[in-house]
Design a protein around this motif. Structure first.
Motif, PDB file in Angstrom:
ATOM      1  N   ASN A  44       0.824  -1.208   0.000  1.00  0.00           N
ATOM      2  CA  ASN A  44       0.000   0.000   0.000  1.00  0.00           C
ATOM      3  C   ASN A  44       0.864   1.267   0.000  1.00  0.00           C
ATOM      4  OD1 ASN A  44      -2.455  -1.404   0.030  1.00  0.00           O
ATOM      5  ND2 ASN A  44      -2.430  -1.568   2.269  1.00  0.00           N
ATOM      6  N   VAL A  45       1.978   1.211   0.721  1.00  0.00           N
ATOM      7  CA  VAL A  45       2.892   2.350   0.749  1.00  0.00           C
ATOM      8  C   VAL A  45       3.543   2.535  -0.617  1.00  0.00           C
ATOM      9  CG1 VAL A  45       5.041   3.246   1.743  1.00  0.00           C
ATOM     10  CG2 VAL A  45       3.307   2.204   3.224  1.00  0.00           C
ATOM     11  N   ARG A  46       3.939   1.448  -1.242  1.00  0.00           N
ATOM     12  CA  ARG A  46       4.555   1.522  -2.566  1.00  0.00           C
ATOM     13  C   ARG A  46       3.562   2.064  -3.593  1.00  0.00           C
ATOM     14  NH1 ARG A  46       6.229  -4.034  -4.052  1.00  0.00           N
ATOM     15  NH2 ARG A  46       7.266  -3.018  -5.814  1.00  0.00           N
ATOM     16  N   MET A  47       2.301   1.661  -3.473  1.00  0.00           N
ATOM     17  CA  MET A  47       1.298   2.186  -4.393  1.00  0.00           C
ATOM     18  C   MET A  47       1.084   3.676  -4.169  1.00  0.00           C
ATOM     19  SD  MET A  47      -2.672   1.045  -4.963  1.00  0.00           S
ATOM     20  CE  MET A  47      -2.180  -0.642  -5.297  1.00  0.00           C
ATOM     21  N   GLN A  48       1.038   4.087  -2.910  1.00  0.00           N
ATOM     22  CA  GLN A  48       0.891   5.512  -2.599  1.00  0.00           C
ATOM     23  C   GLN A  48       2.059   6.301  -3.170  1.00  0.00           C
ATOM     24  OE1 GLN A  48       0.316   6.773   1.639  1.00  0.00           O
ATOM     25  NE2 GLN A  48       2.118   8.038   1.197  1.00  0.00           N
ATOM     26  N   GLU A  49       3.263   5.768  -3.031  1.00  0.00           N
ATOM     27  CA  GLU A  49       4.445   6.446  -3.562  1.00  0.00           C
ATOM     28  C   GLU A  49       4.355   6.605  -5.074  1.00  0.00           C
ATOM     29  OE1 GLU A  49       9.327   5.999  -3.480  1.00  0.00           O
ATOM     30  OE2 GLU A  49       8.056   4.274  -2.971  1.00  0.00           O
ATOM     31  N   GLU A  50       3.971   5.537  -5.767  1.00  0.00           N
ATOM     32  CA  GLU A  50       3.897   5.606  -7.224  1.00  0.00           C
ATOM     33  C   GLU A  50       2.806   6.564  -7.683  1.00  0.00           C
ATOM     34  OE1 GLU A  50       4.823   4.939 -11.171  1.00  0.00           O
ATOM     35  OE2 GLU A  50       5.933   4.517  -9.329  1.00  0.00           O
ATOM     36  N   ARG A  51       1.652   6.508  -7.034  1.00  0.00           N
ATOM     37  CA  ARG A  51       0.561   7.419  -7.400  1.00  0.00           C
ATOM     38  C   ARG A  51       0.978   8.882  -7.186  1.00  0.00           C
ATOM     39  NH1 ARG A  51      -4.484   4.005  -4.690  1.00  0.00           N
ATOM     40  NH2 ARG A  51      -5.466   3.401  -6.679  1.00  0.00           N
ATOM     41  N   THR A  52       1.581   9.151  -6.040  1.00  0.00           N
ATOM     42  CA  THR A  52       1.981  10.526  -5.731  1.00  0.00           C
ATOM     43  C   THR A  52       3.079  10.999  -6.668  1.00  0.00           C
ATOM     44  OG1 THR A  52       1.437  10.107  -3.402  1.00  0.00           O
ATOM     45  CG2 THR A  52       2.723  12.075  -3.888  1.00  0.00           C
ATOM     46  N   ARG A  53       4.006  10.127  -6.984  1.00  0.00           N
ATOM     47  CA  ARG A  53       5.090  10.497  -7.900  1.00  0.00           C
ATOM     48  C   ARG A  53       4.537  10.866  -9.275  1.00  0.00           C
ATOM     49  NH1 ARG A  53      10.141   9.698  -7.189  1.00  0.00           N
ATOM     50  NH2 ARG A  53       9.816   8.017  -5.678  1.00  0.00           N
ATOM     51  N   ARG A  54       3.585  10.089  -9.752  1.00  0.00           N
ATOM     52  CA  ARG A  54       3.017  10.367 -11.072  1.00  0.00           C
ATOM     53  C   ARG A  54       2.223  11.674 -11.053  1.00  0.00           C
ATOM     54  NH1 ARG A  54       3.388   6.736 -14.953  1.00  0.00           N
ATOM     55  NH2 ARG A  54       1.621   7.692 -16.035  1.00  0.00           N
ATOM     56  N   ALA A  55       1.511  11.924  -9.971  1.00  0.00           N
ATOM     57  CA  ALA A  55       0.791  13.192  -9.857  1.00  0.00           C
ATOM     58  C   ALA A  55       1.768  14.365  -9.871  1.00  0.00           C
ATOM     59  CB  ALA A  55      -0.047  13.208  -8.583  1.00  0.00           C
ATOM     60  N   CYS A  56       2.902  14.221  -9.165  1.00  0.00           N
ATOM     61  CA  CYS A  56       3.898  15.295  -9.121  1.00  0.00           C
ATOM     62  C   CYS A  56       4.546  15.505 -10.489  1.00  0.00           C
ATOM     63  CB  CYS A  56       4.959  14.979  -8.068  1.00  0.00           C
ATOM     64  SG  CYS A  56       4.377  15.204  -6.372  1.00  0.00           S
ATOM     65  N   GLU A  57       4.746  14.439 -11.227  1.00  0.00           N
ATOM     66  CA  GLU A  57       5.291  14.573 -12.571  1.00  0.00           C
ATOM     67  C   GLU A  57       4.377  15.430 -13.439  1.00  0.00           C
ATOM     68  OE1 GLU A  57       5.808  10.601 -13.911  1.00  0.00           O
ATOM     69  OE2 GLU A  57       7.667  10.265 -12.784  1.00  0.00           O
ATOM     70  N   ARG A  58       3.083  15.236 -13.307  1.00  0.00           N
ATOM     71  CA  ARG A  58       2.129  16.031 -14.084  1.00  0.00           C
ATOM     72  C   ARG A  58       2.141  17.497 -13.644  1.00  0.00           C
ATOM     73  NH1 ARG A  58      -3.599  13.049 -14.503  1.00  0.00           N
ATOM     74  NH2 ARG A  58      -3.895  14.717 -16.041  1.00  0.00           N
ATOM     75  N   LEU A  59       2.428  17.723 -12.382  1.00  0.00           N
ATOM     76  CA  LEU A  59       2.465  19.092 -11.856  1.00  0.00           C
ATOM     77  C   LEU A  59       3.821  19.771 -12.064  1.00  0.00           C
ATOM     78  CD1 LEU A  59       0.572  18.331  -8.530  1.00  0.00           C
ATOM     79  CD2 LEU A  59      -0.210  19.921 -10.299  1.00  0.00           C
ATOM     80  N   GLY A  60       4.811  19.004 -12.491  1.00  0.00           N
ATOM     81  CA  GLY A  60       6.143  19.570 -12.677  1.00  0.00           C
ATOM     82  C   GLY A  60       6.911  19.735 -11.383  1.00  0.00           C
ATOM     83  N   TRP A  61       6.566  18.939 -10.366  1.00  0.00           N
ATOM     84  CA  TRP A  61       7.231  19.024  -9.064  1.00  0.00           C
ATOM     85  C   TRP A  61       8.192  17.862  -8.887  1.00  0.00           C
ATOM     86  CZ3 TRP A  61       2.202  19.531  -5.651  1.00  0.00           C
ATOM     87  CH2 TRP A  61       1.598  20.773  -5.908  1.00  0.00           C
ATOM     88  N   ASP A  62       9.189  18.059  -8.036  1.00  0.00           N
ATOM     89  CA  ASP A  62      10.035  16.956  -7.586  1.00  0.00           C
ATOM     90  C   ASP A  62       9.339  16.275  -6.417  1.00  0.00           C
ATOM     91  OD1 ASP A  62      12.131  17.438  -9.405  1.00  0.00           O
ATOM     92  OD2 ASP A  62      12.918  19.028  -8.115  1.00  0.00           O
ATOM     93  N   TYR A  63       9.567  14.968  -6.308  1.00  0.00           N
ATOM     94  CA  TYR A  63       8.919  14.205  -5.241  1.00  0.00           C
ATOM     95  C   TYR A  63       9.885  13.181  -4.685  1.00  0.00           C
ATOM     96  CZ  TYR A  63       6.018  10.741  -2.875  1.00  0.00           C
ATOM     97  OH  TYR A  63       5.499   9.870  -1.937  1.00  0.00           O
ATOM     98  N   GLY A  64       9.794  12.959  -3.379  1.00  0.00           N
ATOM     99  CA  GLY A  64      10.581  11.915  -2.755  1.00  0.00           C
ATOM    100  C   GLY A  64       9.853  11.312  -1.576  1.00  0.00           C
ATOM    101  N   MET A  65       9.908   9.991  -1.481  1.00  0.00           N
ATOM    102  CA  MET A  65       9.487   9.321  -0.250  1.00  0.00           C
ATOM    103  C   MET A  65      10.771   8.992   0.491  1.00  0.00           C
ATOM    104  SD  MET A  65       7.117   5.950   0.490  1.00  0.00           S
ATOM    105  CE  MET A  65       5.568   6.817   0.171  1.00  0.00           C
ATOM    106  N   VAL A  66      10.945   9.562   1.674  1.00  0.00           N
ATOM    107  CA  VAL A  66      12.208   9.483   2.384  1.00  0.00           C
ATOM    108  C   VAL A  66      12.023   8.775   3.717  1.00  0.00           C
ATOM    109  CG1 VAL A  66      13.181  11.525   1.283  1.00  0.00           C
ATOM    110  CG2 VAL A  66      11.823  11.786   3.370  1.00  0.00           C
ATOM    111  N   SER A  67      13.118   8.215   4.202  1.00  0.00           N
ATOM    112  CA  SER A  67      13.116   7.566   5.517  1.00  0.00           C
ATOM    113  C   SER A  67      14.220   8.214   6.350  1.00  0.00           C
ATOM    114  CB  SER A  67      13.305   6.054   5.357  1.00  0.00           C
ATOM    115  OG  SER A  67      12.211   5.480   4.655  1.00  0.00           O
ATOM    116  N   GLU A  68      15.105   7.436   6.898  1.00  0.00           N
ATOM    117  CA  GLU A  68      16.187   8.021   7.692  1.00  0.00           C
ATOM    118  C   GLU A  68      17.178   8.738   6.786  1.00  0.00           C
ATOM    119  OE1 GLU A  68      16.760   8.407  10.806  1.00  0.00           O
ATOM    120  OE2 GLU A  68      15.230   7.122  11.726  1.00  0.00           O
ATOM    121  N   PRO A  69      17.571   9.962   7.126  1.00  0.00           N
ATOM    122  CA  PRO A  69      18.586  10.661   6.328  1.00  0.00           C
ATOM    123  C   PRO A  69      19.956  10.029   6.516  1.00  0.00           C
ATOM    124  CG  PRO A  69      18.062  11.919   8.300  1.00  0.00           C
ATOM    125  CD  PRO A  69      17.099  10.769   8.267  1.00  0.00           C
ATOM    126  N   SER A  70      20.899  10.437   5.670  1.00  0.00           N
ATOM    127  CA  SER A  70      22.275   9.975   5.791  1.00  0.00           C
ATOM    128  C   SER A  70      22.767  10.175   7.227  1.00  0.00           C
ATOM    129  CB  SER A  70      23.163  10.763   4.827  1.00  0.00           C
ATOM    130  OG  SER A  70      24.529  10.522   5.077  1.00  0.00           O
TER     131      SER A  70
END
Length: 253
Positions: free
Chosen positions: A142-168
């Protein structure tokens, strides 16, 4: 197409309709089509939903004080607060908001809604959308699907998108240390010109402190200057007494 997108199947590869629900700075709710959403200044909007806070919940919400403009931003978890700190430190980011809007969309699999965690605006006007996820949840379908859906929506909007966890890890340790000195200087402000002068050429932190009459106070002022990038170093390496620091080119006077 990524391997992850293929693994999710064809049902999320296309988005038939996307609308965006948000609350403007006056508290008025709007629902706009994606074509209109690209021009909305979401950095000025209010949170579209309240962050829940109750006993025994699995995360710890709170408020982060933003050095960029001197006010608080709500966060939903400690992990999210780390990314707010990193955005605050990022010189390319001018402003960010949490819970900025809600996607209300339909694709081949059906209807879906999602409220991203953070919207950031950069100096060049570009937008960055972040979802912050516990690393243990990243492989959830479900998380992977949410990530893919949101990424595709951002592509249409011309935005950068990231699903992030712990930083470096190392960079976070360093930025977290510097963030302790991000607030405006009061005590020790008179040391700034001296530190900037001594660091015009690369100098070890330990040697720099030995030049100062009050090294403990001077160290805090140094961290403040490093947070604001007036003095710089490689923050992907451990900060030691032998770490070389120098005045940023734009900070030279």
């Amino acid at each position: 197409m990524s391997d992850d997108a293929k693994a999710l199947g064809p049902s999320v590869r296309g988005i038939d309709m996307v609308r965006v629900r948000y609350v403007d700075s006056q508290g008025v709710q709007h629902l706009v089509r994606w074509e209109e959403a690209a021009d909305v200044p979401f950095e000025n909007s209010r949170m579209v939903r309240a962050i829940p806070s109750h006993r025994d919940q699995g995360h710890m919400p709170g408020h982060y004080w933003v050095a960029k403009w001197g006010d608080f931003v709500e966060y939903e978890s400690v992990l999210e607060s780390k990314w707010l700190t990193l955005l605050d430190f990022d010189p390319h980011v001018t402003v960010f908001v949490t819970q900025p809007f809600e996607f209300d969309a339909i694709d081949a699999r059906g209807t879906w809604q999602h409220t991203p965690d953070v919207f950031a605006r950069r100096r060049d006007g570009s937008a960055l959308l972040l979802d912050v996820k516990n690393p243990e949840q990243r492989d959830d379908p479900n998380v992977r699907m949410q990530e893919e859906r949101t990424r595709r929506a951002c592509e249409r909007l011309g935005w950068d998108y990231g699903m992030v966890s712990e930083p470096s890890a190392q960079r976070w340790v360093n930025v977290d240390l510097l963030s302790s000195a991000r607030r405006p200087l009061h005590l020790g402000a008179e040391l700034v010109p001296r530190l900037l002068e001594l660091a015009r050429e690369p100098v070890e932190i330990g040697k720099l402190m030995r030049f100062m009459e009050f090294p403990d106070l001077a160290r805090g002022v140094l961290y403040h200057l490093m947070w604001h990038r007036r003095i710089v170093t490689d923050l992907d390496r451990t900060l030691r007494e032998t770490t070389l620091v120098k005045v940023a080119p734009e900070a030279r006077t």
